[in-house]
Scaffold this motif. Structure first.
Motif, PDB file in Angstrom:
ATOM      1  N   ALA A   3      -8.302   5.228   4.934  1.00 13.00           N
ATOM      2  CA  ALA A   3      -7.751   3.921   5.309  1.00 13.00           C
ATOM      3  C   ALA A   3      -8.253   2.850   4.349  1.00 13.00           C
ATOM      4  N   GLU A   6      -6.310   2.803   1.217  1.00 13.71           N
ATOM      5  CA  GLU A   6      -4.982   2.200   1.393  1.00 13.71           C
ATOM      6  C   GLU A   6      -5.074   0.681   1.528  1.00 13.71           C
ATOM      7  N   TYR A   7      -6.091   0.212   2.257  1.00 12.95           N
ATOM      8  CA  TYR A   7      -6.281  -1.236   2.375  1.00 12.95           C
ATOM      9  C   TYR A   7      -6.613  -1.851   1.016  1.00 12.95           C
ATOM     10  N   TYR A  65      -0.643  -3.134   9.250  1.00  9.61           N
ATOM     11  CA  TYR A  65      -0.355  -2.492  10.529  1.00  9.61           C
ATOM     12  C   TYR A  65       0.106  -1.049  10.329  1.00  9.61           C
ATOM     13  N   LYS A  66       0.870  -0.824   9.277  1.00 11.70           N
ATOM     14  CA  LYS A  66       1.361   0.530   8.992  1.00 11.70           C
ATOM     15  C   LYS A  66       0.183   1.481   8.762  1.00 11.70           C
ATOM     16  N   VAL A  67      -0.796   1.036   8.002  1.00  6.14           N
ATOM     17  CA  VAL A  67      -1.978   1.867   7.753  1.00  6.14           C
ATOM     18  C   VAL A  67      -2.749   2.092   9.053  1.00  6.14           C
ATOM     19  N   SER A  68      -2.935   1.041   9.840  1.00  6.52           N
ATOM     20  CA  SER A  68      -3.729   1.178  11.069  1.00  6.52           C
ATOM     21  C   SER A  68      -3.047   2.096  12.093  1.00  6.52           C
ATOM     22  N   ARG A  69      -1.730   2.198  12.044  1.00 10.05           N
ATOM     23  CA  ARG A  69      -1.028   3.134  12.926  1.00 10.05           C
ATOM     24  C   ARG A  69      -1.126   4.562  12.390  1.00 10.05           C
ATOM     25  N   LYS A  70      -1.072   4.694  11.073  1.00 10.54           N
ATOM     26  CA  LYS A  70      -1.123   6.014  10.437  1.00 10.54           C
ATOM     27  C   LYS A  70      -2.537   6.606  10.513  1.00 10.54           C
ATOM     28  N   ILE A  71      -3.543   5.768  10.306  1.00  7.49           N
ATOM     29  CA  ILE A  71      -4.941   6.206  10.299  1.00  7.49           C
ATOM     30  C   ILE A  71      -5.687   5.345  11.318  1.00  7.49           C
ATOM     31  N   PRO A  72      -5.673   5.714  12.586  1.00  9.54           N
ATOM     32  CA  PRO A  72      -6.298   4.886  13.612  1.00  9.54           C
ATOM     33  C   PRO A  72      -7.819   4.767  13.422  1.00  9.54           C
TER      34      PRO A  72
END
Length: 76
Positions: A3, A6-7, A65-72
């Motif tokens: 994550a 990605e961030y 948000y897309k990353v946080s949904r993909k990698i909780p």
């Protein structure tokens, strides 16, 4: 770590340091009562404090948000 990578890419694409992006993201949510930051050296403060004047645009927020949904968050 995935994550974070990605961030980091989102921050780079937006042209802002990752710590500024993270601090701005935190202060931009109305459910966050306060944004607590920490630094081990005074040189870290300018990037943290820069977030005070940053409003992340919709496309950046959407990418985050897309990353946080993909990698909780592992503890959440």
């Amino acid at each position: 770590l995935a994550a974070t990578a990605e961030y980091q890419a989102i921050a780079a694409e937006a042209g802002i340091p990752l710590v500024t992006l993270a601090t701005a993201w935190s202060k931009q949510h109305d459910f966050v009562g306060s944004t607590i930051v920490g630094a081990t050296h005074p040189d870290q403060m300018p990037e943290i404090l820069a977030a005070a004047d940053v409003v992340l645009p919709g496309d950046v927020m959407k990418a985050l948000y897309k990353v946080s949904r993909k990698i909780p968050y592992p503890m959440g």
